[in-house]
Design a protein around this motif. Structure first.
Motif, mmCIF file in Angstrom:
data_model
loop_
_atom_site.group_PDB
_atom_site.id
_atom_site.type_symbol
_atom_site.label_atom_id
_atom_site.label_comp_id
_atom_site.label_asym_id
_atom_site.label_seq_id
_atom_site.Cartn_x
_atom_site.Cartn_y
_atom_site.Cartn_z
ATOM 1 N N CYS A 26 39.040 51.910 38.825
ATOM 2 C CA CYS A 26 39.988 51.450 37.823
ATOM 3 C C CYS A 26 40.290 49.976 38.063
ATOM 4 N N LYS A 27 40.988 49.387 37.140
ATOM 5 C CA LYS A 27 41.358 47.982 37.243
ATOM 6 C C LYS A 27 42.430 47.814 38.310
ATOM 7 N N LYS A 28 42.303 46.782 39.147
ATOM 8 C CA LYS A 28 43.272 46.492 40.195
ATOM 9 C C LYS A 28 43.936 45.152 39.886
ATOM 10 N N TYR A 29 45.255 45.093 40.089
ATOM 11 C CA TYR A 29 46.019 43.891 39.807
ATOM 12 C C TYR A 29 46.863 43.519 41.022
ATOM 13 N N ALA A 30 47.037 42.211 41.209
ATOM 14 C CA ALA A 30 47.944 41.681 42.226
ATOM 15 C C ALA A 30 48.892 40.722 41.526
ATOM 16 N N LEU A 31 50.176 40.949 41.697
ATOM 17 C CA LEU A 31 51.193 40.083 41.099
ATOM 18 C C LEU A 31 51.971 39.397 42.203
ATOM 19 N N ASP A 32 52.157 38.080 42.059
ATOM 20 C CA ASP A 32 52.972 37.334 43.006
ATOM 21 C C ASP A 32 53.421 36.051 42.332
ATOM 22 N N VAL A 33 54.570 35.520 42.737
ATOM 23 C CA VAL A 33 55.038 34.250 42.180
ATOM 24 C C VAL A 33 54.299 33.067 42.799
ATOM 25 N N ASN A 34 53.732 33.265 43.957
ATOM 26 C CA ASN A 34 53.025 32.195 44.659
ATOM 27 C C ASN A 34 51.573 32.126 44.174
ATOM 28 N N PRO A 35 51.153 31.000 43.603
ATOM 29 C CA PRO A 35 49.775 30.880 43.115
ATOM 30 C C PRO A 35 48.727 30.993 44.220
ATOM 31 N N ASP A 36 49.133 30.847 45.482
ATOM 32 C CA ASP A 36 48.188 31.014 46.589
ATOM 33 C C ASP A 36 47.624 32.427 46.660
ATOM 34 N N VAL A 37 48.246 33.371 45.974
ATOM 35 C CA VAL A 37 47.739 34.740 45.968
ATOM 36 C C VAL A 37 46.276 34.773 45.501
ATOM 37 N N ARG A 38 45.894 33.824 44.675
ATOM 38 C CA ARG A 38 44.503 33.750 44.191
ATOM 39 C C ARG A 38 43.507 33.570 45.341
ATOM 40 N N LYS A 39 43.922 32.883 46.392
ATOM 41 C CA LYS A 39 43.045 32.643 47.551
ATOM 42 C C LYS A 39 42.722 33.938 48.294
ATOM 43 N N TYR A 40 43.628 34.896 48.224
ATOM 44 C CA TYR A 40 43.514 36.091 49.050
ATOM 45 C C TYR A 40 42.993 37.319 48.302
ATOM 46 N N VAL A 56 52.613 44.803 43.661
ATOM 47 C CA VAL A 56 53.727 43.941 43.272
ATOM 48 C C VAL A 56 54.135 43.095 44.476
ATOM 49 N N ALA A 57 54.247 41.781 44.285
ATOM 50 C CA ALA A 57 54.526 40.844 45.368
ATOM 51 C C ALA A 57 53.414 40.958 46.411
ATOM 52 N N ALA A 58 52.185 40.773 45.950
ATOM 53 C CA ALA A 58 50.984 41.058 46.721
ATOM 54 C C ALA A 58 50.771 40.157 47.928
ATOM 55 N N GLY A 59 51.311 38.953 47.931
ATOM 56 C CA GLY A 59 51.192 38.077 49.092
ATOM 57 C C GLY A 59 49.752 37.805 49.480
ATOM 58 N N TYR A 60 49.370 38.276 50.663
ATOM 59 C CA TYR A 60 48.013 38.074 51.175
ATOM 60 C C TYR A 60 47.027 39.147 50.695
ATOM 61 N N CYS A 61 47.461 40.006 49.794
ATOM 62 C CA CYS A 61 46.615 41.063 49.202
ATOM 63 C C CYS A 61 46.071 42.046 50.240
ATOM 64 N N SER A 62 46.815 42.231 51.321
ATOM 65 C CA SER A 62 46.380 43.137 52.381
ATOM 66 C C SER A 62 46.230 44.570 51.897
ATOM 67 N N PHE A 63 47.027 44.967 50.923
ATOM 68 C CA PHE A 63 46.932 46.330 50.398
ATOM 69 C C PHE A 63 45.845 46.436 49.344
ATOM 70 N N ILE A 64 45.967 45.676 48.294
ATOM 71 C CA ILE A 64 45.104 45.835 47.125
ATOM 72 C C ILE A 64 43.629 45.609 47.446
ATOM 73 N N ASN A 65 43.339 44.718 48.377
ATOM 74 C CA ASN A 65 41.942 44.452 48.725
ATOM 75 C C ASN A 65 41.274 45.621 49.428
ATOM 76 N N HIS A 66 42.052 46.535 49.966
ATOM 77 C CA HIS A 66 41.487 47.674 50.684
ATOM 78 C C HIS A 66 41.440 48.952 49.844
ATOM 79 N N ILE A 67 41.805 48.851 48.594
ATOM 80 C CA ILE A 67 41.792 50.017 47.718
ATOM 81 C C ILE A 67 40.428 50.102 47.023
ATOM 82 N N CYS A 68 39.785 51.235 47.176
ATOM 83 C CA CYS A 68 38.517 51.498 46.489
ATOM 84 C C CYS A 68 38.814 52.472 45.355
ATOM 85 N N CYS A 69 38.522 52.042 44.134
ATOM 86 C CA CYS A 69 38.784 52.908 42.994
ATOM 87 C C CYS A 69 37.905 52.490 41.818
#
Length: 178
Positions: free
Chosen positions: A18-32, A3-16
């Motif tokens: 299952c489905k992983k999601y990143a939510l942010d109001v800033n569309p730049d989150v797609r870049k990260y 939630v509020a993933a920003g630069y995706c520093s957390f979610i990108n390092h999770i190995c699982c």
């Protein structure tokens, strides 16, 4: 779900597996976001559009709640509780005003002072069980005069809880839905 993933520093390092999601109001989150991360560009109050009741296993929030008014924090925790599966968890990393003191306000967009005790009280009122609470976990910010490298981070974590007692100004909580 980050939630509020920003630069995706957390979610990108999770190995699982299952489905992983990143939510942010800033569309730049797609870049990260990594290729294995589904990006949702929206406000947190709209999480219910994407997930049904009892379908999320984990929510992670880092340095986000202090940017919300108190009533929004409560509504978000209630919404996450509803969306969590039984036994699901919410992981929260947040600056703790008790330890950060006046520098908590050095960020113009910090609007709600938070301590681990206040978060635990609200979480328990909603129905969460507190699985973990580390009042002094990480330093307030990574912007400092000290060098940063993987070995220093590993050493810091290896020396916990001692390092947290010296430098920790952020709290880490794990909430669970019974």
């Amino acid at each position: 779900m980050d939630v509020a993933a920003g630069y995706c520093s957390f979610i990108n390092h999770i190995c699982c597996n299952c489905k992983k999601y990143a939510l942010d109001v800033n569309p730049d989150v797609r870049k990260y976001a990594g290729r294995d991360v589904e990006v949702l560009v929206d406000q947190v109050c709209h999480l219910g559009k994407y997930f049904g009741k009892g379908t999320v296993s984990l929510f992670f929030m880092s340095n986000f709640l202090e940017h919300l008014p108190k009533d929004s924090i409560s509504r978000l925790l209630e919404l996450e509780y509803c969306l969590l599966e039984k036994g699901g968890q919410v992981w929260i990393l947040t600056p703790n005003i008790r330890y950060a003191g006046g520098k908590y306000w050095d960020f113009y967009d910090h609007i709600t002072p938070i301590t681990e005790k206040a978060l635990m009280e609200e979480a328990e009122l909603i129905g969460y069980k507190i699985k973990t609470c580390i009042p002094r976990f990480l330093p307030f910010t990574t912007k400092s005069r000290f060098p940063q490298s993987r070995w220093i981070v590993r050493l810091y974590l290896h020396l916990m809880p001692f390092s947290g007692k010296l430098f920790g100004e952020q709290s880490f909580l794990v909430l669970s839905k019974p």
